[in-house]
Design an enzyme around this catalytic site. Structure first.
Site, PDB file in Angstrom:
ATOM      1  N   GLY A  46     137.850 102.926 -26.424  1.00  0.00           N
ATOM      2  CA  GLY A  46     137.767 101.481 -26.331  1.00  0.00           C
ATOM      3  C   GLY A  46     139.100 100.912 -25.883  1.00  0.00           C
ATOM      4  O   GLY A  46     140.145 101.527 -26.103  1.00  0.00           O
ATOM      5  N   GLN A  75     145.596  94.651 -24.730  1.00  0.00           N
ATOM      6  CA  GLN A  75     146.298  95.933 -24.604  1.00  0.00           C
ATOM      7  C   GLN A  75     146.835  96.175 -23.196  1.00  0.00           C
ATOM      8  O   GLN A  75     147.702  97.019 -22.999  1.00  0.00           O
ATOM      9  CB  GLN A  75     145.363  97.091 -24.983  1.00  0.00           C
ATOM     10  CG  GLN A  75     144.989  97.077 -26.464  1.00  0.00           C
ATOM     11  CD  GLN A  75     144.134  98.279 -26.812  1.00  0.00           C
ATOM     12  OE1 GLN A  75     142.925  98.236 -26.678  1.00  0.00           O
ATOM     13  NE2 GLN A  75     144.768  99.356 -27.248  1.00  0.00           N
ATOM     14  N   CYS A 124     144.686 104.336 -31.922  1.00  0.00           N
ATOM     15  CA  CYS A 124     144.679 103.208 -30.987  1.00  0.00           C
ATOM     16  C   CYS A 124     145.616 103.517 -29.832  1.00  0.00           C
ATOM     17  O   CYS A 124     146.713 104.032 -30.048  1.00  0.00           O
ATOM     18  CB  CYS A 124     145.145 101.951 -31.723  1.00  0.00           C
ATOM     19  SG  CYS A 124     145.261 100.487 -30.672  1.00  0.00           S
ATOM     20  N   LEU A 125     145.190 103.196 -28.612  1.00  0.00           N
ATOM     21  CA  LEU A 125     146.030 103.473 -27.448  1.00  0.00           C
ATOM     22  C   LEU A 125     147.353 102.710 -27.506  1.00  0.00           C
ATOM     23  O   LEU A 125     148.330 103.123 -26.899  1.00  0.00           O
ATOM     24  CB  LEU A 125     145.279 103.098 -26.155  1.00  0.00           C
ATOM     25  CG  LEU A 125     144.013 103.910 -25.856  1.00  0.00           C
ATOM     26  CD1 LEU A 125     143.329 103.380 -24.608  1.00  0.00           C
ATOM     27  CD2 LEU A 125     144.325 105.393 -25.722  1.00  0.00           C
ATOM     28  N   HIS A 154     137.070  97.376 -34.054  1.00  0.00           N
ATOM     29  CA  HIS A 154     138.487  97.617 -33.744  1.00  0.00           C
ATOM     30  C   HIS A 154     138.922  96.786 -32.529  1.00  0.00           C
ATOM     31  O   HIS A 154     139.982  96.149 -32.544  1.00  0.00           O
ATOM     32  CB  HIS A 154     138.674  99.129 -33.501  1.00  0.00           C
ATOM     33  CG  HIS A 154     140.042  99.549 -33.065  1.00  0.00           C
ATOM     34  ND1 HIS A 154     140.821 100.420 -33.802  1.00  0.00           N
ATOM     35  CD2 HIS A 154     140.770  99.242 -31.964  1.00  0.00           C
ATOM     36  CE1 HIS A 154     141.977 100.616 -33.164  1.00  0.00           C
ATOM     37  NE2 HIS A 154     141.964  99.920 -32.044  1.00  0.00           N
ATOM     38  N   GLU A 155     138.084  96.787 -31.483  1.00  0.00           N
ATOM     39  CA  GLU A 155     138.453  96.061 -30.259  1.00  0.00           C
ATOM     40  C   GLU A 155     138.437  94.547 -30.479  1.00  0.00           C
ATOM     41  O   GLU A 155     139.303  93.837 -29.969  1.00  0.00           O
ATOM     42  CB  GLU A 155     137.518  96.434 -29.096  1.00  0.00           C
ATOM     43  CG  GLU A 155     137.484  97.913 -28.731  1.00  0.00           C
ATOM     44  CD  GLU A 155     138.851  98.566 -28.633  1.00  0.00           C
ATOM     45  OE1 GLU A 155     139.823  97.898 -28.241  1.00  0.00           O
ATOM     46  OE2 GLU A 155     138.955  99.765 -28.962  1.00  0.00           O
ATOM     47  N   HIS A 190     141.550  93.367 -31.921  1.00  0.00           N
ATOM     48  CA  HIS A 190     142.609  93.170 -30.910  1.00  0.00           C
ATOM     49  C   HIS A 190     142.553  91.755 -30.340  1.00  0.00           C
ATOM     50  O   HIS A 190     143.592  91.147 -30.084  1.00  0.00           O
ATOM     51  CB  HIS A 190     142.428  94.154 -29.744  1.00  0.00           C
ATOM     52  CG  HIS A 190     143.023  95.513 -29.974  1.00  0.00           C
ATOM     53  ND1 HIS A 190     144.361  95.708 -30.210  1.00  0.00           N
ATOM     54  CD2 HIS A 190     142.467  96.745 -29.967  1.00  0.00           C
ATOM     55  CE1 HIS A 190     144.605  97.013 -30.351  1.00  0.00           C
ATOM     56  NE2 HIS A 190     143.460  97.666 -30.218  1.00  0.00           N
TER      57      HIS A 190
HETATM   58 CO    CO Z   1     143.207  99.712 -30.392  1.00  0.00          CO
END
Ligand code: CO
Length: 159
Positions: free
Chosen positions: A46, A51, A92-93, A134-135, A138
């Protein structure tokens, strides 16, 4: 398509509340495709617009990356139903190499607009439900490390 630079924890854009998307056009679809390409290249499931430095309410998820046929592009997603609660490990990225346990709803319903401007509802559970929650966090300026327990450097060993 192009790969985008992923912002990491400490970048103020990750703390902002993202703005709703008003115009769905070719430019937005190109952004969604670039976000997806960046996500696949980073082996993520995701990615949310903050991000990659854009404070707008869009995210891309694909928890079954293998054939790239199960990708969701979520524009202005809103969770309208939650049920149950599960704790599982997440990464998480934007938080390279950090992992932690996060409690999330087990099942959710999400209302969103598709990349072609259609209103849709998605019923999700398991990893897909976790990833979408999660997204959306963000988009509200929240990172998983703000709410996770048992944070580790590196993936924890399976119990
Ligand atoms: Co993330």
């Amino acid at each position: 398509m192009a790969l985008l630079e992923i912002k990491t924890a400490g970048d103020p854009v990750l703390k902002e509340i993202s703005k709703p998307v008003e115009k769905i056009d070719k430019r937005l679809r190109k952004l969604l495709d670039d976000m997806a390409e960046t996500m696949y290249a980073s082996e993520g499931i995701g990615i949310a617009a903050p991000q990659i430095g854009k404070s707008i309410r869009v995210c891309v998820v694909d928890v079954d990356r293998k054939d790239r046929n199960n990708r969701y592009d979520l524009i202005n997603p809103v969770i309208t139903f939650r049920e149950g609660s599960v704790v599982d490990n997440e990464g998480c990225l934007s938080c390279p190499d950090l992992f932690g346990d996060v409690e999330r709803a087990e099942k959710i319903h999400v209302e969103y607009t598709s990349r072609f401007g259609k209103k849709k509802t998605l019923e999700a559970e398991g990893l897909l439900a976790r990833c979408i929650q999660h997204e959306i966090d963000h988009l509200d300026g929240q990172l998983f490390i703000d709410i996770a327990k048992n944070i580790t450097k590196g993936r924890p060993e399976k119990k």
